[in-house]
Design a protein around this motif. Structure first.
Motif, PDB file in Angstrom:
ATOM      1  N   THR A   1      19.905 -18.078 -33.594  1.00  0.00           N
ATOM      2  CA  THR A   1      18.640 -17.362 -33.770  1.00  0.00           C
ATOM      3  C   THR A   1      17.604 -17.837 -32.756  1.00  0.00           C
ATOM      4  O   THR A   1      16.894 -17.028 -32.150  1.00  0.00           O
ATOM      5  CB  THR A   1      18.115 -17.570 -35.203  1.00  0.00           C
ATOM      6  OG1 THR A   1      19.098 -17.110 -36.113  1.00  0.00           O
ATOM      7  CG2 THR A   1      16.824 -16.814 -35.424  1.00  0.00           C
ATOM      8  N   ALA A   2      17.517 -19.149 -32.572  1.00  0.00           N
ATOM      9  CA  ALA A   2      16.550 -19.695 -31.616  1.00  0.00           C
ATOM     10  C   ALA A   2      16.853 -19.233 -30.199  1.00  0.00           C
ATOM     11  O   ALA A   2      15.942 -18.873 -29.438  1.00  0.00           O
ATOM     12  CB  ALA A   2      16.553 -21.218 -31.695  1.00  0.00           C
ATOM     13  N   VAL A   3      18.119 -19.197 -29.832  1.00  0.00           N
ATOM     14  CA  VAL A   3      18.498 -18.748 -28.488  1.00  0.00           C
ATOM     15  C   VAL A   3      18.186 -17.263 -28.304  1.00  0.00           C
ATOM     16  O   VAL A   3      17.675 -16.855 -27.253  1.00  0.00           O
ATOM     17  CB  VAL A   3      19.997 -19.040 -28.225  1.00  0.00           C
ATOM     18  CG1 VAL A   3      20.494 -18.312 -26.990  1.00  0.00           C
ATOM     19  CG2 VAL A   3      20.215 -20.532 -28.087  1.00  0.00           C
ATOM     20  N   GLN A   4      18.461 -16.447 -29.309  1.00  0.00           N
ATOM     21  CA  GLN A   4      18.159 -15.024 -29.202  1.00  0.00           C
ATOM     22  C   GLN A   4      16.664 -14.787 -29.039  1.00  0.00           C
ATOM     23  O   GLN A   4      16.248 -13.967 -28.210  1.00  0.00           O
ATOM     24  CB  GLN A   4      18.671 -14.283 -30.425  1.00  0.00           C
ATOM     25  CG  GLN A   4      20.155 -14.090 -30.438  1.00  0.00           C
ATOM     26  CD  GLN A   4      20.626 -13.392 -31.689  1.00  0.00           C
ATOM     27  OE1 GLN A   4      19.984 -13.449 -32.734  1.00  0.00           O
ATOM     28  NE2 GLN A   4      21.758 -12.723 -31.592  1.00  0.00           N
ATOM     29  N   LEU A   5      15.839 -15.489 -29.802  1.00  0.00           N
ATOM     30  CA  LEU A   5      14.391 -15.327 -29.675  1.00  0.00           C
ATOM     31  C   LEU A   5      13.896 -15.852 -28.337  1.00  0.00           C
ATOM     32  O   LEU A   5      12.986 -15.281 -27.732  1.00  0.00           O
ATOM     33  CB  LEU A   5      13.677 -16.023 -30.834  1.00  0.00           C
ATOM     34  CG  LEU A   5      13.803 -15.321 -32.181  1.00  0.00           C
ATOM     35  CD1 LEU A   5      13.255 -16.204 -33.285  1.00  0.00           C
ATOM     36  CD2 LEU A   5      13.093 -13.984 -32.159  1.00  0.00           C
ATOM     37  N   TRP A   6      14.483 -16.940 -27.860  1.00  0.00           N
ATOM     38  CA  TRP A   6      14.088 -17.503 -26.570  1.00  0.00           C
ATOM     39  C   TRP A   6      14.441 -16.542 -25.440  1.00  0.00           C
ATOM     40  O   TRP A   6      13.625 -16.301 -24.538  1.00  0.00           O
ATOM     41  CB  TRP A   6      14.782 -18.848 -26.375  1.00  0.00           C
ATOM     42  CG  TRP A   6      14.546 -19.460 -25.046  1.00  0.00           C
ATOM     43  CD1 TRP A   6      13.400 -20.031 -24.584  1.00  0.00           C
ATOM     44  CD2 TRP A   6      15.497 -19.556 -23.978  1.00  0.00           C
ATOM     45  NE1 TRP A   6      13.577 -20.481 -23.302  1.00  0.00           N
ATOM     46  CE2 TRP A   6      14.855 -20.206 -22.899  1.00  0.00           C
ATOM     47  CE3 TRP A   6      16.813 -19.173 -23.839  1.00  0.00           C
ATOM     48  CZ2 TRP A   6      15.512 -20.466 -21.707  1.00  0.00           C
ATOM     49  CZ3 TRP A   6      17.458 -19.430 -22.645  1.00  0.00           C
ATOM     50  CH2 TRP A   6      16.805 -20.073 -21.595  1.00  0.00           C
ATOM     51  N   ARG A   7      15.644 -15.976 -25.478  1.00  0.00           N
ATOM     52  CA  ARG A   7      16.048 -15.012 -24.443  1.00  0.00           C
ATOM     53  C   ARG A   7      15.181 -13.765 -24.489  1.00  0.00           C
ATOM     54  O   ARG A   7      14.864 -13.170 -23.462  1.00  0.00           O
ATOM     55  CB  ARG A   7      17.515 -14.641 -24.601  1.00  0.00           C
ATOM     56  CG  ARG A   7      18.443 -15.773 -24.204  1.00  0.00           C
ATOM     57  CD  ARG A   7      19.865 -15.339 -24.210  1.00  0.00           C
ATOM     58  NE  ARG A   7      20.075 -14.415 -23.090  1.00  0.00           N
ATOM     59  CZ  ARG A   7      21.101 -13.593 -22.997  1.00  0.00           C
ATOM     60  NH1 ARG A   7      22.009 -13.566 -23.942  1.00  0.00           N
ATOM     61  NH2 ARG A   7      21.227 -12.787 -21.973  1.00  0.00           N
ATOM     62  N   HIS A   8      14.798 -13.356 -25.692  1.00  0.00           N
ATOM     63  CA  HIS A   8      13.929 -12.187 -25.829  1.00  0.00           C
ATOM     64  C   HIS A   8      12.565 -12.467 -25.212  1.00  0.00           C
ATOM     65  O   HIS A   8      11.998 -11.609 -24.530  1.00  0.00           O
ATOM     66  CB  HIS A   8      13.776 -11.818 -27.300  1.00  0.00           C
ATOM     67  CG  HIS A   8      12.785 -10.717 -27.525  1.00  0.00           C
ATOM     68  ND1 HIS A   8      13.063  -9.409 -27.220  1.00  0.00           N
ATOM     69  CD2 HIS A   8      11.524 -10.734 -28.004  1.00  0.00           C
ATOM     70  CE1 HIS A   8      12.011  -8.668 -27.509  1.00  0.00           C
ATOM     71  NE2 HIS A   8      11.065  -9.448 -27.987  1.00  0.00           N
ATOM     72  N   ALA A   9      12.046 -13.662 -25.425  1.00  0.00           N
ATOM     73  CA  ALA A   9      10.737 -14.009 -24.865  1.00  0.00           C
ATOM     74  C   ALA A   9      10.786 -14.097 -23.344  1.00  0.00           C
ATOM     75  O   ALA A   9       9.792 -13.818 -22.674  1.00  0.00           O
ATOM     76  CB  ALA A   9      10.265 -15.333 -25.454  1.00  0.00           C
ATOM     77  N   ARG A  10      11.935 -14.488 -22.791  1.00  0.00           N
ATOM     78  CA  ARG A  10      12.066 -14.593 -21.333  1.00  0.00           C
ATOM     79  C   ARG A  10      12.135 -13.235 -20.655  1.00  0.00           C
ATOM     80  O   ARG A  10      11.839 -13.117 -19.469  1.00  0.00           O
ATOM     81  CB  ARG A  10      13.329 -15.377 -20.975  1.00  0.00           C
ATOM     82  CG  ARG A  10      13.145 -16.863 -21.181  1.00  0.00           C
ATOM     83  CD  ARG A  10      14.267 -17.647 -20.602  1.00  0.00           C
ATOM     84  NE  ARG A  10      14.430 -17.378 -19.179  1.00  0.00           N
ATOM     85  CZ  ARG A  10      15.554 -17.558 -18.520  1.00  0.00           C
ATOM     86  NH1 ARG A  10      16.620 -17.986 -19.146  1.00  0.00           N
ATOM     87  NH2 ARG A  10      15.630 -17.324 -17.227  1.00  0.00           N
ATOM     88  N   ALA A  11      12.536 -12.215 -21.373  1.00  0.00           N
ATOM     89  CA  ALA A  11      12.637 -10.870 -20.792  1.00  0.00           C
ATOM     90  C   ALA A  11      11.239 -10.254 -20.775  1.00  0.00           C
ATOM     91  O   ALA A  11      10.944  -9.305 -21.485  1.00  0.00           O
ATOM     92  CB  ALA A  11      13.607 -10.019 -21.592  1.00  0.00           C
ATOM     93  N   GLY A  12      10.372 -10.802 -19.973  1.00  0.00           N
ATOM     94  CA  GLY A  12       8.974 -10.388 -19.944  1.00  0.00           C
ATOM     95  C   GLY A  12       8.745  -9.016 -19.357  1.00  0.00           C
ATOM     96  O   GLY A  12       7.686  -8.424 -19.537  1.00  0.00           O
ATOM     97  N   SER A  13       9.713  -8.476 -18.642  1.00  0.00           N
ATOM     98  CA  SER A  13       9.512  -7.175 -18.009  1.00  0.00           C
ATOM     99  C   SER A  13       9.698  -6.023 -18.980  1.00  0.00           C
ATOM    100  O   SER A  13       9.319  -4.901 -18.686  1.00  0.00           O
ATOM    101  CB  SER A  13      10.473  -7.016 -16.833  1.00  0.00           C
ATOM    102  OG  SER A  13      11.806  -7.063 -17.307  1.00  0.00           O
ATOM    103  N   CYS A  14      10.289  -6.279 -20.128  1.00  0.00           N
ATOM    104  CA  CYS A  14      10.524  -5.220 -21.103  1.00  0.00           C
ATOM    105  C   CYS A  14       9.247  -4.946 -21.894  1.00  0.00           C
ATOM    106  O   CYS A  14       8.495  -5.855 -22.215  1.00  0.00           O
ATOM    107  CB  CYS A  14      11.638  -5.611 -22.070  1.00  0.00           C
ATOM    108  SG  CYS A  14      13.213  -5.860 -21.256  1.00  0.00           S
ATOM    109  N   SER A  15       9.019  -3.704 -22.212  1.00  0.00           N
ATOM    110  CA  SER A  15       7.801  -3.349 -22.943  1.00  0.00           C
ATOM    111  C   SER A  15       7.795  -3.951 -24.340  1.00  0.00           C
ATOM    112  O   SER A  15       6.752  -4.327 -24.862  1.00  0.00           O
ATOM    113  CB  SER A  15       7.647  -1.836 -23.022  1.00  0.00           C
ATOM    114  OG  SER A  15       8.706  -1.272 -23.767  1.00  0.00           O
ATOM    115  N   THR A  16       8.968  -4.063 -24.956  1.00  0.00           N
ATOM    116  CA  THR A  16       9.043  -4.650 -26.295  1.00  0.00           C
ATOM    117  C   THR A  16       8.625  -6.109 -26.253  1.00  0.00           C
ATOM    118  O   THR A  16       7.885  -6.575 -27.110  1.00  0.00           O
ATOM    119  CB  THR A  16      10.477  -4.545 -26.850  1.00  0.00           C
ATOM    120  OG1 THR A  16      10.883  -3.190 -26.792  1.00  0.00           O
ATOM    121  CG2 THR A  16      10.552  -5.044 -28.266  1.00  0.00           C
TER     122      THR A  16
END
Length: 88
Positions: free
Chosen positions: A65-80
């Motif tokens: 879960t922590a890795v998924q949230l971290w990877r999501h936060a790193r994808a800064g170019s996505c509008s979400t």
């Protein structure tokens, strides 16, 4: 070298991951407590092994879960990711 495409998670998935984190952490703490208490009473018993398996499972789920949230936060170019990023 493989190139992986980063995709931001849907807002609902991010909310669910953030909600479940404390449950995984609580499961880890309870499993650790049972492991310590049972290890004093009956070292090497069946309950110690089961508590160890639960501790391992909750730790793996929390880490995933922590890795998924971290990877999501790193994808800064996505509008979400931009919408869900907290500004300080």
């Amino acid at each position: 070298m493989a190139i992986s495409k980063r995709v931001a998670l849907a807002p609902r998935a991010v909310r669910q991951l953030r909600r479940i984190r404390p449950l995984y952490l609580g499961g880890m703490i309870l499993s650790l407590l049972v492991l310590v208490l049972q290890a004093d009473r009956d070292p090497g018993g069946r309950q110690v092994g089961i508590a160890g398996v639960f501790l391992l499972a909750f730790t793996a789920l929390f880490a995933l879960t922590a890795v998924q949230l971290w990877r999501h936060a790193r994808a800064g170019s996505c509008s979400t990711a931009k919408k869900l990023t907290r500004t300080v």
